[in-house]
Enzyme design. Structure first.
Site, short mmCIF file in Angstrom:
data_model
loop_
_atom_site.label_atom_id
_atom_site.label_comp_id
_atom_site.label_asym_id
_atom_site.label_seq_id
_atom_site.Cartn_x
_atom_site.Cartn_y
_atom_site.Cartn_z
N GLY A 75 0.80 -1.22 0.00
CA GLY A 75 0.00 0.00 0.00
C GLY A 75 0.83 1.27 0.00
O GLY A 75 2.05 1.25 0.10
N ARG A 78 3.70 6.26 1.92
CA ARG A 78 4.00 7.70 2.08
C ARG A 78 3.48 8.53 0.91
O ARG A 78 3.92 9.63 0.68
CB ARG A 78 5.51 7.91 2.23
CG ARG A 78 6.32 7.38 1.07
CD ARG A 78 7.74 7.73 1.24
NE ARG A 78 8.55 7.06 0.24
CZ ARG A 78 9.83 7.29 0.06
NH1 ARG A 78 10.43 8.17 0.80
NH2 ARG A 78 10.51 6.64 -0.85
N LYS A 98 3.78 12.73 -2.50
CA LYS A 98 4.67 11.68 -2.01
C LYS A 98 5.58 12.27 -0.93
O LYS A 98 6.33 13.21 -1.18
CB LYS A 98 5.52 11.12 -3.16
CG LYS A 98 6.37 9.92 -2.74
CD LYS A 98 7.01 9.26 -3.94
CE LYS A 98 7.83 8.04 -3.54
NZ LYS A 98 8.44 7.37 -4.71
N ASP A 110 8.03 6.35 8.48
CA ASP A 110 7.48 7.64 8.92
C ASP A 110 6.63 8.34 7.87
O ASP A 110 6.05 9.40 8.13
CB ASP A 110 8.61 8.58 9.39
CG ASP A 110 9.66 8.84 8.31
OD1 ASP A 110 9.38 8.58 7.12
OD2 ASP A 110 10.77 9.30 8.66
N GLY A 111 6.55 7.77 6.67
CA GLY A 111 5.71 8.36 5.63
C GLY A 111 6.28 9.61 4.99
O GLY A 111 5.60 10.29 4.23
N ARG A 175 -2.13 -0.17 -9.76
CA ARG A 175 -1.00 -1.04 -10.08
C ARG A 175 -1.48 -2.48 -10.21
O ARG A 175 -2.60 -2.80 -9.81
CB ARG A 175 0.03 -0.98 -8.94
CG ARG A 175 0.52 0.43 -8.63
CD ARG A 175 0.46 0.71 -7.12
NE ARG A 175 0.81 2.11 -6.83
CZ ARG A 175 2.04 2.58 -6.75
NH1 ARG A 175 3.05 1.76 -6.90
NH2 ARG A 175 2.26 3.85 -6.50
N ASP A 267 4.02 -4.38 -7.43
CA ASP A 267 3.34 -3.19 -6.90
C ASP A 267 3.89 -1.92 -7.53
O ASP A 267 3.36 -0.82 -7.28
CB ASP A 267 3.48 -3.12 -5.37
CG ASP A 267 4.93 -3.17 -4.90
OD1 ASP A 267 5.57 -4.20 -5.14
OD2 ASP A 267 5.41 -2.19 -4.30
N ASN A 268 4.92 -2.04 -8.35
CA ASN A 268 5.48 -0.88 -9.08
C ASN A 268 5.17 -0.95 -10.57
O ASN A 268 5.88 -0.36 -11.38
CB ASN A 268 7.00 -0.81 -8.88
CG ASN A 268 7.39 -0.48 -7.45
OD1 ASN A 268 6.58 0.06 -6.69
ND2 ASN A 268 8.60 -0.81 -7.07
#
Length: 515
Positions: A75, A78, A98, A110-111, A175, A267-268
């Protein structure tokens, strides 16, 4: 569980954010007045500190295969989508920040994002677009005014770096993994796969929704039973084939400019066939088929330059398996999509290499021998093809003058290698002479597909070093240069040079720069 996204607000701490760089052409995509970049509150809006009117921010849920292994739920850890803008042409553009803070998918992170990786993503998104390669875009890059702690080499030596946020733009950020996660969760979530496929087709592949039997899209599978796949009878099969072909086309274009993505996890992989998620990417300097810019990938080099076409097919196989599990396509349709991927890749790759060499038709033996020579002598990929257009189609050129147009890239080669190159150029000139195209016309055609400038890692690093000291002029200069990579740009030749010696030392942002 059972969700495609989670509503979440940007939460990155901001203190006097600054606009580092922006893309006028991306603003034009959704009719944003360029004067908006001059607004004092623009950095606040595009760092997420001030809410955009009408925005309903969310983070997407997806899974994925990472380095060939199923990793479960991943998911947007960030990345936070602000919403969609529909422009005057009724095109949809999703705006995503982002580095805007933690989401439910951040796990232990930490995103946040740092200026170093954000500059790379911003510049490469726009550079790839200007090279003619399908990609997500980047509207803006802002600093947050706060530091972020990062251990760039994962060696325990963490340090403070300037925080930053990129506004990424694409029609959708769906994706392969957006579908995989739901198929992996069993019966309850299989309907979500169908609903998400319907959503994608309705909004991003409307021509498939409007397909009808009269279009005659029936194809033999080539199997022994001579069975037929009719793409008009199953919109999901037609959709899968188009995704496979778009992916093949994208990867063929990567190979053409020497681009290595570095993290081709499922996922990319965009369902639109866009280059997405710029982490430890790299353009080839010296031609090396086994080159990978990702230190994590070094042991097996799964995602090295030469493997990218096969990895693309492997990823398509995982995607078709997902749709098969959800009963959207059958095995024959899945196999057919993979077959079309292979055919599309070879067609596009061969046509592209033919254009790069200015040949009248594809010559496998000539091209294979060239790539072998380039690998043996570690020839710079970009500069070689750019200089190749200076070779004249004259079979009477004396042997000792044949390599003169290429002398800037054929460095430190001994007599044996020199003879190998003379032999290749002689064959090449013979092919050119048979084409009947003038040297001037061929040079113009070759220069339009062989860029003079690519976003080499050391160029990024130079811009990063200056930006970290508060000087954003080099970022902006690089952006402007990369907007026209096929032009000569007199006075800017230093940007086409080979990497300097310092570019190879540890600490240069070439490897694993995805933080």
């Amino acid at each position: 569980m059972h969700a495609c996204y989670t509503k979440v607000l940007p939460s990155a701490e901001v203190e006097n954010p600054e606009l580092v760089a922006w893309s006028d052409s991306v603003a034009d995509l959704f009719d944003l007045d360029l004067k908006e970049f001059e607004r004092p509150d623009f950095p606040l809006l595009f760092s997420g500190a001030s809410p955009l009117v009408g925005a309903l921010p969310y983070a997407q849920c997806y899974g994925g295969h990472q380095f060939g292994m199923w990793a479960g739920q991943l998911g947007d850890g960030r990345a936070i989508t602000l919403g969609e803008v529909v422009n005057s042409k009724s095109e949809r553009w999703e705006l995503q920040l982002k580095g805007a803070g933690r989401t439910p998918y951040s796990r232990f992170a930490d995103g946040l994002a740092v200026l170093r990786s954000s500059i790379r993503e911003f510049l490469c998104s726009e550079a790839m677009h200007s090279l003619g390669i399908p990609t997500t875009r980047a509207l803006s890059l802002v600093t947050t005014g706060k530091n972020v702690t990062r251990d760039m080499f994962y060696d325990g030596n963490a340090k403070e770096e300037p925080g930053a946020i990129v506004c990424r733009v694409a029609p959708t950020f769906l994706r392969f993994g957006s579908y995989q996660i739901h198929a992996s969760r069993g019966k309850e979530d299989l309907e979500i796969v169908r609903a998400l496929a319907d959503y994608a087709i309705r909004h991003h592949f409307p021509h498939i929704e409007n397909m009808n039997k009269s279009e005659g899209l029936s194809f033999s599978t080539g199997d022994e039973d001579h069975s037929v796949v009719d793409l008009t009878s199953n919109k999901y099969a037609a959709w899968t084939v188009e995704i496979a072909e778009r992916t093949a086309s994208m990867i063929a274009s990567w190979q053409g400019v020497g681009f290595t993505h570095g993290v081709m996890n499922t996922d990319n992989m965009s369902i639109l066939g866009l280059t997405i998620d710029y982490g430890p990417f790299g353009f080839l300097d010296a031609f090396d088929p086994s080159f990978t810019p990702n230190t994590t990938d070094l042991p097996g080099r799964r995602y090295c330059f030469a493997n990218q076409p096969d990895i693309g097919l492997w990823n398509i196989a995982q995607f078709t398996a997902t749709l098969s599990t959800a009963k959207l396509i059958d095995n024959k349709e899945a196999d057919y999509a993979m077959e079309r991927y292979g055919n599309k890749f070879m067609d596009e790759y061969q046509a592209m290499m033919t254009r790069k060499l200015g040949l009248p038709k594809y010559n496998k033996q000539l091209i294979s021998k060239l790539l072998n020579n380039m690998a043996v002598d570690k020839v710079d990929y970009t500069n070689f093809f750019r200089l190749l257009s200076n070779v004249k189609a004259d079979p009477n050129i004396p042997e000792d003058e044949l390599l003169v147009p290429l002398k800037a890239v054929l460095l430190d080669i001994g007599q044996e290698r020199k003879e190998a190159w003379i032999s290749w150029v002689q064959t090449y000139v013979h092919e050119l002479a048979a084409s009947g195209i003038s040297d001037e016309q061929r040079k113009a055609q070759m220069d339009s597909v062989n860029p003079k400038y690519v976003l080499r890692n050391y160029l990024c690093q130079t811009a990063i070093d200056a930006a970290e000291q508060g000087d954003y002029s080099e970022v902006r200069r690089l952006l402007k240069l990369m907007e026209r990579p096929y032009d000569e740009h007199p006075g800017m030749e230093k940007y086409a040079r080979l990497p300097p010696a310092w570019a190879y030392r540890p600490g240069v942002c070439m490897l694993s720069c995805s933080s």
